[in-house]
Design a protein around this motif. Structure first.
Motif, PDB file in Angstrom:
ATOM      1  N   UNK A 146      -8.050  -8.190   3.949  1.00  0.00           N
ATOM      2  CA  UNK A 146      -8.076  -6.717   3.733  1.00  0.00           C
ATOM      3  C   UNK A 146      -6.706  -6.149   3.701  1.00  0.00           C
ATOM      4  N   UNK A 147      -5.648  -6.900   4.098  1.00  0.00           N
ATOM      5  CA  UNK A 147      -4.296  -6.464   3.901  1.00  0.00           C
ATOM      6  C   UNK A 147      -4.028  -6.100   2.515  1.00  0.00           C
ATOM      7  N   UNK A 148      -4.424  -7.299   1.680  1.00  0.00           N
ATOM      8  CA  UNK A 148      -4.039  -7.249   0.296  1.00  0.00           C
ATOM      9  C   UNK A 148      -5.037  -6.399  -0.456  1.00  0.00           C
ATOM     10  N   UNK A 149      -6.313  -6.026   0.004  1.00  0.00           N
ATOM     11  CA  UNK A 149      -7.016  -5.168  -0.675  1.00  0.00           C
ATOM     12  C   UNK A 149      -6.545  -3.729  -0.492  1.00  0.00           C
ATOM     13  N   UNK A 150      -5.825  -3.388   0.760  1.00  0.00           N
ATOM     14  CA  UNK A 150      -5.164  -2.050   0.748  1.00  0.00           C
ATOM     15  C   UNK A 150      -3.946  -1.991   0.018  1.00  0.00           C
ATOM     16  N   UNK A 151      -3.348  -3.147  -0.094  1.00  0.00           N
ATOM     17  CA  UNK A 151      -1.970  -2.953  -1.128  1.00  0.00           C
ATOM     18  C   UNK A 151      -2.595  -2.651  -2.638  1.00  0.00           C
ATOM     19  N   UNK A 152      -3.676  -3.415  -3.023  1.00  0.00           N
ATOM     20  CA  UNK A 152      -4.169  -3.272  -4.383  1.00  0.00           C
ATOM     21  C   UNK A 152      -5.053  -1.999  -4.626  1.00  0.00           C
ATOM     22  N   UNK A 153      -5.692  -1.439  -3.849  1.00  0.00           N
ATOM     23  CA  UNK A 153      -6.370  -0.427  -4.058  1.00  0.00           C
ATOM     24  C   UNK A 153      -5.931   0.813  -4.889  1.00  0.00           C
ATOM     25  N   UNK A 154      -4.763   1.231  -4.881  1.00  0.00           N
ATOM     26  CA  UNK A 154      -4.121   2.218  -5.641  1.00  0.00           C
ATOM     27  C   UNK A 154      -4.206   1.993  -7.054  1.00  0.00           C
ATOM     28  N   UNK A 155      -4.434   0.556  -7.483  1.00  0.00           N
ATOM     29  CA  UNK A 155      -4.425   0.227  -8.884  1.00  0.00           C
ATOM     30  C   UNK A 155      -5.604  -0.089  -9.333  1.00  0.00           C
ATOM     31  N   UNK A 156      -6.607  -0.309  -8.629  1.00  0.00           N
ATOM     32  CA  UNK A 156      -7.951  -0.710  -8.978  1.00  0.00           C
ATOM     33  C   UNK A 156      -8.979  -0.480  -7.895  1.00  0.00           C
ATOM     34  N   UNK A 157      -9.909   0.273  -8.157  1.00  0.00           N
ATOM     35  CA  UNK A 157     -10.919   0.382  -7.186  1.00  0.00           C
ATOM     36  C   UNK A 157     -11.939  -0.750  -6.952  1.00  0.00           C
ATOM     37  N   UNK A 177       4.740   4.678  -5.334  1.00  0.00           N
ATOM     38  CA  UNK A 177       3.340   5.286  -5.153  1.00  0.00           C
ATOM     39  C   UNK A 177       2.887   4.918  -4.091  1.00  0.00           C
ATOM     40  N   UNK A 178       2.826   3.441  -3.575  1.00  0.00           N
ATOM     41  CA  UNK A 178       2.367   3.086  -2.445  1.00  0.00           C
ATOM     42  C   UNK A 178       3.133   3.328  -1.142  1.00  0.00           C
ATOM     43  N   UNK A 179       4.182   3.484  -1.291  1.00  0.00           N
ATOM     44  CA  UNK A 179       5.214   3.909   0.099  1.00  0.00           C
ATOM     45  C   UNK A 179       4.894   5.425   0.299  1.00  0.00           C
ATOM     46  N   UNK A 180       4.592   6.164  -0.562  1.00  0.00           N
ATOM     47  CA  UNK A 180       4.327   7.819  -0.446  1.00  0.00           C
ATOM     48  C   UNK A 180       3.225   7.955   0.293  1.00  0.00           C
ATOM     49  N   UNK A 181       2.171   6.996   0.361  1.00  0.00           N
ATOM     50  CA  UNK A 181       0.877   7.052   1.120  1.00  0.00           C
ATOM     51  C   UNK A 181       1.206   6.635   2.393  1.00  0.00           C
ATOM     52  N   UNK A 182       1.613   7.387   3.308  1.00  0.00           N
ATOM     53  CA  UNK A 182       2.053   7.081   4.720  1.00  0.00           C
ATOM     54  C   UNK A 182       1.186   6.540   5.465  1.00  0.00           C
ATOM     55  N   UNK A 183      -0.334   7.051   5.351  1.00  0.00           N
ATOM     56  CA  UNK A 183      -1.591   6.550   6.137  1.00  0.00           C
ATOM     57  C   UNK A 183      -1.678   5.040   5.709  1.00  0.00           C
TER      58      UNK A 183
END
Length: 340
Positions: free
Chosen positions: A62-73, A218-224
C-alpha cells in the motif's frame, strides 16, 4: 543493436538456470539455519512470524502504491506487494548489488518512466530511513536512563547510527531536489565533455535528472499523500519491531515490550554503522549483542533467525515464485514469437 528472439529466449533460459543455482546455494548455506529453526518452532510462533511477515508486505504494498499513484493510476496494492518480493529476491541473489536497480526496473515494467521510477525509489528509501530514525530516537529517549546505567558505551554508537541515517536522508533529498546541484552538474559536464556524442549522453542524463526533480517535487507537494506515506512507513516498521517481543514473550512472560521494541530499533540503526566481524552479518552481530543479556544466547539466536525469516527469507521466497512466473510468461511469449 536489436537482439533476436532466439537470443532473448536463450538468455532468459540461462538466467533461469542461474537463478535456480543461486537458490540451491542459498538454501544449502545461508538459509539452512533459519529453515531448521522453523521446524522446531511452536505453532504460536509460526503463526506470528508468517502473520507479521505477510502483514508487513501488505502495508508496504500500500505504501509503494501510494508513492507510485501520481505517475500511473494502474498501480495496485498487489503490485506494490510483489515489488517488495521482486527487489528482495534480487537483493539476495545479487548479494545486495541489484536492489535499487531491480526496484527501478520493476516500476518501469509497470509503466513508469525511468525518472519517475528513480523518484519513487528515492522517496521510498527516504521515508523508510525516516521511520528508522524516528523509532530509534523515541527508543533512546525512553530507554536513556537504562542504557546510561547499564551500557553507557552504547549511547554514542546509537547516536552515530542516527546521524548516519539522517545524513543519508539529507543526501537523497539533496540529489533529488536541488536545482543548484543540477546546474553545477551541467556546468561541469560542459567543461569536461566536448565531443557531440558525449554531450548528447550528458543531455539525456540531465533531462532524466530534471524529470526526477520534478517527480519528487510533485509528490512532496501533496501533503496529505506524504503524511499518509509517513504513517504507512511507521506502521510497516512497527510490524517488524513487535515480532521479537511476540516470539520471546512465550518463554519470558515478564519481558518489557517497550524495551524489546527499542532494542530492535537500535539493532536496525546500528547494523548500518558497525563493521561486520568475520563470518557474522552486521545485523546478526548487533542483535545478539543487545538481546543476549536480556534473554540468553539460545532464545536470542532463535528469535533472530525467526525475525530474519519474516523480514528477509519469506519475501525472498515469494519473490522467487513471482520471478519464476514472470520468466515462464516471458519464455512462452518468446517461443510463440519464434513459431510465428
Amino acid at each position: 543493436m536489436k537482439i533476436s528472439s532466439k537470443t532473448k529466449l536463450l538468455l532468459n533460459i540461462l538466467l533461469l538456470v542461474i537463478i535456480f543455482g543461486v537458490m540451491f546455494y542459498l538454501l544449502q548455506n545461508s538459509f539452512g539455519e533459519i529453515l531448521a529453526e522453523l521446524k522446531s518452532t511452536s505453532i504460536y510462533a509460526l503463526i506470528t512470524v508468517f502473520g507479521c511477515g505477510t502483514l508487513y508486505l501488505v502495508v508496504e504494498g500500500l505504501n509503494i502504491k501510494t508513492l507510485a499513484e501520481p505517475f500511473t493510476h494502474d498501480f495496485k496494492t498487489q503490485d506494490g506487494f510483489f515489488a517488495v518480493c521482486y527487489y528482495t529476491f534480487y537483493r539476495v541473489v545479487t548479494f545486495g548489488a541489484g536492489t535499487l536497480i531491480s526496484e527501478v526496473n520493476y516500476y518501469r515494467r509497470k509503466g513508469l518512466r525511468l525518472s519517475d521510477g528513480v523518484g519513487v525509489t528515492a522517496l521510498h528509501m527516504v521515508m523508510y530511513k525516516l521511520a528508522l530514525f524516528i523509532y530509534a530516537l523515541l527508543g533512546l529517549i525512553i530507554q536513556f536512563s537504562l542504557f546510561y546505567d547499564k551500557a553507557p558505551n552504547m549511547i554514542p554508537l546509537i547516536l552515530a547510527g542516527m546521524v548516519v541515517t539522517f545524513l543519508i536522508i539529507a543526501v537523497l533529498l539533496l540529489l533529488s531536489l536541488s536545482l543548484n546541484l543540477q546546474v553545477f552538474f551541467v556546468k561541469v559536464t560542459n567543461k569536461l565533455f566536448k565531443s557531440q556524442r558525449l554531450r548528447n549522453i550528458v543531455d539525456k542524463v540531465n533531462l532524466q535528472v530534471y524529470s526526477l526533480r520534478i517527480a519528487v517535487n510533485g509528490i512532496l507537494k501533496e501533503r496529505p499523500r506524504i503524511f499518509k506515506i509517513f504513517l504507512l512507513n511507521l506502521a510497516k516498521m512497527a510490524i517488524w519491531y513487535v515480532l521479537p517481543y511476540f516470539v520471546l514473550v512465550e518463554n519470558h512472560p515478564s519481558l518489557d515490550f517497550l524495551l524489546v521494541f527499542s532494542l530492535i530499533s537500535f539493532t536496525v540503526i546500528l547494523a548500518g554503522v558497525i563493521p561486520t566481524p568475520a563470518g557474522i552479518g552486521s545485523f546478526e552481530f548487533v542483535y545478539l549483542l543487545l538481546f543476549k543479556p536480556l534473554v540468553g544466547t539460545v532464545d536470542a539466536v532463535s528469535s533472530m533467525l525467526l525475525y530474519r525469516f519474516a523480514t528477509y527469507l519469506w519475501p525472498f521466497m515469494l519473490g522467487f515464485l513471482y520471478v519464476l512466473w514472470d520468466k515462464r510468461k516471458t519464455i512462452k511469449g518468446e517461443l510463440k514469437e519464434l513459431k510465428d
